[in-house]
Write a protein that holds these residues in place. Structure first.
Motif, mmCIF file in Angstrom:
data_model
loop_
_atom_site.group_PDB
_atom_site.id
_atom_site.type_symbol
_atom_site.label_atom_id
_atom_site.label_comp_id
_atom_site.label_asym_id
_atom_site.label_seq_id
_atom_site.Cartn_x
_atom_site.Cartn_y
_atom_site.Cartn_z
ATOM 1 N N THR A 82 0.837 -1.129 -0.011
ATOM 2 C CA THR A 82 0.197 0.169 -0.005
ATOM 3 C C THR A 82 0.945 1.317 -0.080
ATOM 4 O OG1 THR A 82 -1.708 -1.124 1.191
ATOM 5 C CG2 THR A 82 -1.712 1.131 1.220
ATOM 6 N N ALA A 83 1.797 1.231 0.912
ATOM 7 C CA ALA A 83 2.720 2.505 1.072
ATOM 8 C C ALA A 83 3.807 2.799 -0.207
ATOM 9 C CB ALA A 83 3.617 2.295 2.287
ATOM 10 N N SER A 84 4.097 1.623 -0.840
ATOM 11 C CA SER A 84 5.011 1.788 -2.020
ATOM 12 C C SER A 84 3.881 2.000 -3.207
ATOM 13 C CB SER A 84 5.723 0.420 -2.223
ATOM 14 O OG SER A 84 4.514 -0.930 -2.337
ATOM 15 N N THR A 85 2.844 1.672 -3.188
ATOM 16 C CA THR A 85 2.123 1.890 -4.474
ATOM 17 C C THR A 85 1.582 3.285 -4.340
ATOM 18 O OG1 THR A 85 1.294 -0.418 -4.409
ATOM 19 C CG2 THR A 85 0.013 1.230 -5.783
ATOM 20 N N PHE A 86 1.354 3.716 -3.229
ATOM 21 C CA PHE A 86 0.821 5.273 -2.859
ATOM 22 C C PHE A 86 2.087 6.084 -3.544
ATOM 23 C CE2 PHE A 86 0.384 8.986 -0.189
ATOM 24 C CZ PHE A 86 -0.853 9.390 -0.471
ATOM 25 N N ALA A 87 2.979 5.808 -2.981
ATOM 26 C CA ALA A 87 4.355 6.789 -3.594
ATOM 27 C C ALA A 87 4.345 6.844 -5.031
ATOM 28 C CB ALA A 87 5.579 6.548 -2.648
ATOM 29 N N GLU A 88 4.236 5.454 -5.509
ATOM 30 C CA GLU A 88 4.433 5.536 -7.011
ATOM 31 C C GLU A 88 3.228 6.425 -7.788
ATOM 32 O OE1 GLU A 88 3.800 1.842 -10.167
ATOM 33 O OE2 GLU A 88 4.465 1.159 -8.094
ATOM 34 N N GLY B 251 -2.759 -4.177 -2.306
ATOM 35 C CA GLY B 251 -2.004 -2.840 -1.884
ATOM 36 C C GLY B 251 -2.147 -1.750 -2.763
ATOM 37 N N TYR B 252 -2.398 -2.064 -4.217
ATOM 38 C CA TYR B 252 -2.578 -1.236 -5.106
ATOM 39 C C TYR B 252 -4.055 -0.534 -4.989
ATOM 40 C CZ TYR B 252 -3.512 0.727 -9.780
ATOM 41 O OH TYR B 252 -3.590 1.398 -10.941
ATOM 42 N N LEU B 253 -5.091 -1.221 -4.828
ATOM 43 C CA LEU B 253 -6.457 -0.990 -4.647
ATOM 44 C C LEU B 253 -6.566 0.001 -3.484
ATOM 45 C CD1 LEU B 253 -8.327 -3.733 -6.254
ATOM 46 C CD2 LEU B 253 -8.307 -1.663 -7.245
ATOM 47 N N PHE B 254 -5.916 -0.769 -2.296
ATOM 48 C CA PHE B 254 -6.218 0.070 -1.128
ATOM 49 C C PHE B 254 -5.545 1.433 -1.002
ATOM 50 C CE2 PHE B 254 -5.168 -0.038 3.717
ATOM 51 C CZ PHE B 254 -6.236 0.240 4.165
ATOM 52 N N SER B 255 -4.482 1.334 -1.693
ATOM 53 C CA SER B 255 -3.616 2.792 -1.988
ATOM 54 C C SER B 255 -4.404 3.684 -2.612
ATOM 55 C CB SER B 255 -2.404 2.811 -2.429
ATOM 56 O OG SER B 255 -2.370 2.125 -3.566
ATOM 57 N N LEU B 256 -5.116 3.236 -3.872
ATOM 58 C CA LEU B 256 -6.035 4.074 -4.500
ATOM 59 C C LEU B 256 -7.208 4.787 -3.446
ATOM 60 C CD1 LEU B 256 -6.901 2.079 -7.853
ATOM 61 C CD2 LEU B 256 -5.788 4.149 -7.692
ATOM 62 N N GLY B 257 -7.765 4.002 -2.746
ATOM 63 C CA GLY B 257 -8.774 4.729 -1.727
ATOM 64 C C GLY B 257 -8.000 5.499 -1.028
ATOM 65 N N LEU C 108 -13.806 -3.453 4.028
ATOM 66 C CA LEU C 108 -13.538 -4.429 2.846
ATOM 67 C C LEU C 108 -14.098 -5.473 2.415
ATOM 68 C CD1 LEU C 108 -9.527 -3.993 3.620
ATOM 69 C CD2 LEU C 108 -11.071 -2.405 2.147
ATOM 70 N N THR C 109 -15.078 -6.185 3.074
ATOM 71 C CA THR C 109 -15.792 -7.433 2.855
ATOM 72 C C THR C 109 -16.755 -7.133 1.821
ATOM 73 O OG1 THR C 109 -17.194 -7.432 4.654
ATOM 74 C CG2 THR C 109 -15.031 -8.404 5.041
ATOM 75 N N LYS C 110 -17.170 -5.907 1.684
ATOM 76 C CA LYS C 110 -18.055 -5.517 0.773
ATOM 77 C C LYS C 110 -17.682 -4.846 -0.700
ATOM 78 C CE LYS C 110 -21.370 -5.916 3.978
ATOM 79 N NZ LYS C 110 -21.393 -7.318 4.270
ATOM 80 N N ARG C 111 -18.465 -4.758 -1.698
ATOM 81 C CA ARG C 111 -18.056 -4.559 -2.981
ATOM 82 C C ARG C 111 -17.630 -3.084 -3.557
ATOM 83 N NH1 ARG C 111 -19.384 -8.014 -7.269
ATOM 84 N NH2 ARG C 111 -19.535 -6.304 -8.568
ATOM 85 N N ASP C 112 -18.419 -2.075 -2.362
ATOM 86 C CA ASP C 112 -18.283 -0.699 -2.743
ATOM 87 C C ASP C 112 -16.961 -0.145 -2.786
ATOM 88 O OD1 ASP C 112 -20.812 -1.378 -2.218
ATOM 89 O OD2 ASP C 112 -21.230 0.155 -0.700
ATOM 90 N N PHE C 113 -16.002 -0.347 -1.819
ATOM 91 C CA PHE C 113 -14.971 0.066 -1.831
ATOM 92 C C PHE C 113 -13.951 -0.474 -3.073
ATOM 93 C CE2 PHE C 113 -10.300 -0.631 -0.950
ATOM 94 C CZ PHE C 113 -9.858 0.533 -0.637
ATOM 95 N N TRP C 114 -14.172 -1.543 -3.321
ATOM 96 C CA TRP C 114 -13.222 -2.201 -4.391
ATOM 97 C C TRP C 114 -13.694 -1.609 -5.652
ATOM 98 C CZ3 TRP C 114 -8.920 -3.985 -2.469
ATOM 99 C CH2 TRP C 114 -9.144 -4.496 -1.152
ATOM 100 N N GLU C 115 -15.001 -1.452 -5.946
ATOM 101 C CA GLU C 115 -15.513 -0.903 -7.171
ATOM 102 C C GLU C 115 -15.176 0.439 -7.294
ATOM 103 O OE1 GLU C 115 -19.499 -1.886 -6.728
ATOM 104 O OE2 GLU C 115 -19.394 -3.797 -7.634
ATOM 105 N N LYS C 116 -15.262 1.264 -6.194
ATOM 106 C CA LYS C 116 -14.817 2.749 -6.300
ATOM 107 C C LYS C 116 -13.179 2.800 -6.717
ATOM 108 C CE LYS C 116 -18.153 4.598 -3.091
ATOM 109 N NZ LYS C 116 -17.974 5.499 -1.812
ATOM 110 N N ALA C 117 -12.492 1.905 -6.094
ATOM 111 C CA ALA C 117 -11.106 1.937 -6.405
ATOM 112 C C ALA C 117 -10.788 1.504 -7.963
ATOM 113 C CB ALA C 117 -10.319 1.031 -5.651
#
Length: 597
Positions: free
Chosen positions: A416-422, A526-532, A572-581
């Motif tokens: 998450t941290a690495s992808t955020f910086a990227e 990490g990629y999707l979490f960092s997008l959020g 995170l167990t629901k679709r909403d967060f992942w769909e937005k990301a």
């Protein structure tokens, strides 16, 4: 105004002078052996508390645990750097074996310690965790106690650790040895050169299709030649794991990686489901990229090809200054930390033979420093990789002041941290491009990374899951591994490529790491979490850095679901967060399609 020139080689002598011949380092390893014996004695003599007031012994054990764990981590980081900078350093390989032995001894002692934790009566345990010095360690101590209940007896777990040194971990080392000896012949300007795997891989970013195709032919031939050795390594790694899981009564092969990543199966399944249902725009991107490149359909070796006829080279100095400029728009602490990393030679980026392929960041906890490894050849992708690894280093920096036992964050939040910086660098690059051509090239590099996380990583996950299911029934041949890999790639890429890479299982180091099984899905998480997180950062601007650091500090002391709820207010167990990301990354695809219409 003078600009500091940043070196492309790192400084390891600041830790132990003399590399693999360092007398200071050998003395350090001897000190660790002594500390391990002292720790063993403390654990052996520890009386199980009968009341919460009887906590002195437990406190002493935890203090000794954190001290010796830091030293082993320091020594392991040093040796991994030695091995990476020179894969022919045979002394470093021997030292790696010594570190594995020390770590196995630590794990054996910890098995006994965990059993003592299990023996504490529940009411006393709960009371202990509510008091200092254990309150801040409540999550990690409870986690150790729970996991210990899920394993075999201390004697059996000790035997597994011991056998793992010359079994399980040795097969991982064999892979590194094979790859270290690999030389990939490549003809350039009428001269045949022998390239390391890392140097060869960079050729797939060439703008010339003949160069990419010639490299792919040479690349796949070499990996095919080594397939028997490498398939033995993969089969025995898998066999060892499966036998351990069977003995423990673990039926789900994803149980261990999910536990390590402090993540539920529900979260993982929801993430992959949302990604799978949203791949159509990325298939459209791949088809459009093929047309832009003037070909019918992309092949595997075209995936990293830059858009446009000319290759824009970015010097290392320019890359460093560009990263600093973009980081400065996010926050002062990230910028100051990055400048220090450049100035104090924390980075090994030189493009030379003999280096390990890939990139990584490792921490030296005793010195409060990190080291970054990569091979920099001047592509936009290299700049993104450098930013990515600096994100890892900043994560480790953010944990300063946090108890050592609360610093062991899992791979998914590390990514998450690495992808955020990227993303800070990639997003800013696109927005501040001087020409449409430059904007398109940078945007395409950004979309490439989304494709990597949604398709390449997905292929690895599908392959590895299929491999373990087949491995339960016996050895899986190299030919069958090729079949499983190509099938996984076709599924992950929605059958959108003309030619695939069946030998990818042999060339990808991540399948052979013994510390973490399934070293794939955490990247996508990490990629999707960092997008959020990035979406929130955009809304709040430079004021967000403090909140971001607070989130990083919590990454090793709660589940990812709890982390997301606390800092982002999402489930995170629901679709909403992942769909937005996912939709955030689809916007990049839409812009690419518009620019290339």
């Amino acid at each position: 105004m003078t600009t500091t020139t940043y070196a492309q080689t790192w400084d390891l002598d600041v830790f132990f002078e003399g590399g693999s011949n360092s007398e200071q380092f050998h003395t350090y390893l001897k000190d660790i052996e002594s500390e391990l014996e002292s720790f063993r004695s403390l654990v052996t003599e520890l009386s199980v508390p009968k009341a919460a007031s009887e906590k002195d012994g437990l406190t002493a054990v935890i203090n000794a645990f954190q001290a010796v764990a830091r030293k082993i981590r320091q020594s392991g980081a040093f040796v991994s750097c030695l091995q990476a900078q020179d894969m022919n350093d045979k002394k470093a390989t021997m030292l790696y074996g010594n570190i594995m032995q020390l770590n196995a001894s630590l794990q054996t002692i910890l098995t006994g310690f965990d059993q003592k934790l299990v023996s504490i009566e529940k009411s006393i345990w709960d009371e202990l965790l509510s008091e200092d010095p254990f309150a801040e360690l409540a999550y990690v101590l409870e986690e150790r106690r729970t996991r210990a209940k899920d394993k075999l007896s201390p004697e059996q777990e000790t035997l597994i650790n011991s056998l793992g040194i010359d079994g399980y971990h040795a097969w991982g080392q064999l892979y590194n040895t094979v790859v270290g000896n690999i030389k990939i012949p490549f003809e350039e300007n009428g001269e045949v050169k022998e390239l390391s795997a890392g140097q060869a891989f960079n050729k797939f970013s060439s703008s010339d299709r003949d160069t990419r195709k010639k490299m792919f032919e040479s690349w796949t031939t070499v990996w095919e030649e080594q397939a028997d050795y490498i398939s033995s390594s993969l089969n025995h790694l898998g066999g060892f794991r499966l036998n351990v899981y069977k003995a423990r009564g673990w039926e789900d092969i994803h149980k261990e990686p999910l536990d390590i990543n402090r993540m539920s199966k529900e979260t993982l399944d929801t993430m992959w489901t949302v990604i799978t249902e949203n791949k159509a725009p990325f298939v459209e991107y791949l088809d459009r990229k093929a047309k832009v490149l003037g070909i019918e359909k992309l092949s595997w070796y075209d995936l990293d090809a830059p858009i446009g006829k000319s290759e824009s080279k970015i010097s290392y100095q320019e890359g460093c200054e560009f990263i600093l400029d973009q980081f400065s728009k996010f926050g002062k602490e990230l910028t100051d930390f990055t400048r220090k990393s450049f100035e104090d030679r924390w980075i090994e980026a030189e493009d030379r033979a003999g280096k390990r392929p890939g990139g990584f960041c490792t921490s030296f906890p005793e010195s409060d420093q990190s080291r970054i490894f990569m091979t920099y050849s001047g592509t936009p992708s290299n700049v993104s990789t450098l930013a990515h690894e600096l994100g890892h280093a900043f994560h480790q920096h953010a944990m300063k002041g946090v108890h050592t036992l609360n610093r062991s964050y899992a791979m998914n939040v590390a990514e998450t941290a690495s992808t955020f910086a990227e993303m800070i660098v990639a997003d800013a690059s696109v927005k501040h491009a001087k020409t449409d051509e430059e904007r398109l090239a940078l945007l395409e590099d950004k979309v490439q990374r989304s494709v990597a996380f949604y398709m390449n990583i997905h292929a690895r996950f599908i392959f590895e899951t299929a491999f373990y299911e087949e491995r339960k029934n016996g050895i899986v041949s190299a030919e069958r591994l090729n079949e499983l890999m190509e099938k996984a790639q076709k599924e992950a890429y929605c059958d959108s490529l003309d030619e695939y890479h069946p030998q990818f299982w042999a060339s990808k180091m991540h399948f052979y790491l013994t510390q973490v099984p399934f070293y794939n899905f955490p990247y996508t998480f990490g990629y999707l979490f960092s997008l959020g997180i990035y979406a929130q950062a955009i809304e709040e601007g430079t004021d967000y850095e403090e909140k971001y650091i607070a989130l990083l500090k919590d990454t090793a002391s709660m589940t990812v679901e709890a982390l997301a709820e606390k800092h982002l207010g999402v489930d995170l167990t629901k679709r909403d967060f992942w769909e937005k990301a996912v939709k955030l990354s689809i916007k990049d695809v839409e812009e690419f399609l518009e620019l290339t219409k």
